[in-house]
Design a protein around this motif. Structure first.
Motif: not given
Length: 332
Positions: A208-213, A286-290, A308-309
């Motif tokens: 869960x990465x954001x408030x939306x998640x 972190x975004x790259x790892x995911x 993507x990023x």
């Protein structure tokens, strides 16, 4: 430029490092002007970082680690820690990414176990530091980062631990690619990588990465688990706060690792200008790892990640770093 005009080379919170000194000395620059209001803070920061670098170097010495491990009060944990020393400091140094990853993964699991039983003591931190050094050295002694990342689809079931280990490698690599190549910078990023999710206990929370998640999962998760997710950047930062050996901005990176440039991150809903530059590198890593873990098709390239990023990280320093990486890394 002249006796009364200077070029600004540092900003607030920047650290003047040995690499900075070498860079400007090689260009014939012999003077650094620091305002009288800033000189005390500058000297304190310079000396503090010199001490951090010395502490980092000591982390490469297995005998220093043994001395810390000998003070672990739990007999079983102490024995397990002693077994890890030979794996962290093998006689054969060139293990390849697979070997380094396996050792780092085992160490990260052990660190979690120790923190659960003993909290974040100096004995625990000594093992963390040695694991950090393994991650940092891996980037310099191996060239197969893409193959390493592409093979990580097999560790999805171990995401909670595995992504932290991968992140320690990737964040060091990304910082190096954009020219932030001091040992202290890489140490901060690798340490933040291993500690940023240390208070979470399952993969779903870590995803869960954001408030939306969080909002989308709030009805299917226990309220206490949701609260743990919302607080974990602050809780992880707090674990390190009382250790004077930890550079202060490591806590900032951990606290900000779920922030987003549009304010949809947490816990403080920061906007892009409020996010520390090192935190930006960490977030993009972190975004790259995911991105790498989630790819079912292993034919992806780094340019696919950039595209993507940029859908999310298209403002200010986020966009600038992504564009810098895209212009430099043509093949991956």
């Amino acid at each position: 430029l002249s006796e009364s005009k200077y070029v600004k080379v540092m900003h607030a919170r920047d650290v003047f490092t040995k690499d900075n000194h070498i860079h400007y000395a090689s260009k014939g620059v012999s003077e650094l002007f620091v305002g009288s209001d800033d000189i005390d803070a500058f000297i304190e920061s310079y000396m503090q970082n010199a001490l951090f670098i010395e502490d980092i170097q000591n982390s490469k010495n297995p005998e220093v680690l043994r001395a810390h491990i000998d003070r672990i009060p739990d007999t079983a944990l102490r024995a397990e820690a002693e077994e890890l020393i030979d794996k962290l400091f093998p006689e054969k140094q060139d293990q390849g990414f697979d070997g380094i990853f396996a050792v780092s993964l085992e160490t990260q699991k052990f660190i979690r176990k120790m923190i659960n039983k003993l909290g974040m003591s100096r004995e625990v931190y000594s093992i963390v530091k040695s694991s950090v050094m393994v991650a940092m050295d891996a980037i310099y002694h191996n060239t197969g980062l893409k193959n390493y990342l592409q093979s990580m689809t097999s560790v999805r079931e171990e995401y909670l631990t595995a992504h932290s280990v991968m992140l320690s490698n990737v964040s060091c690599w990304m910082a190096t690619e954009i020219g932030w190549n001091t040992e202290l910078t890489r140490y901060k990023l690798a340490l933040a990588s291993l500690m940023h999710d240390i208070t979470l206990n399952d993969e779903r929370m870590a995803r869960l990465h954001t408030v939306v998640d969080i909002a989308e999962n709030s009805k299917t998760m226990h309220p206490e688990d949701i609260l743990m997710v919302e607080r974990h950047p602050l809780d992880a930062e707090k674990l390190l706060r009382n250790l004077v050996e930890v550079p202060a901005d490591v806590g900032t990176i951990i606290r900000q690792h779920h922030e987003r440039p549009d304010g949809t991150g947490f816990p403080n809903h920061l906007q892009e200008p409020e996010i520390l530059p090192l935190s930006v590198v960490f977030i993009l890593s972190h975004e790259f790892v995911d991105f790498a873990i989630d790819r079912k098709d292993t034919s992806w390239t780094f340019q696919h990640y950039i595209t993507h990023a940029l859908q999310t990280y298209n403002k200010g320093q986020f966009k600038k770093i992504l564009q810098q990486l895209a212009s430099k890394i043509k093949t991956f």
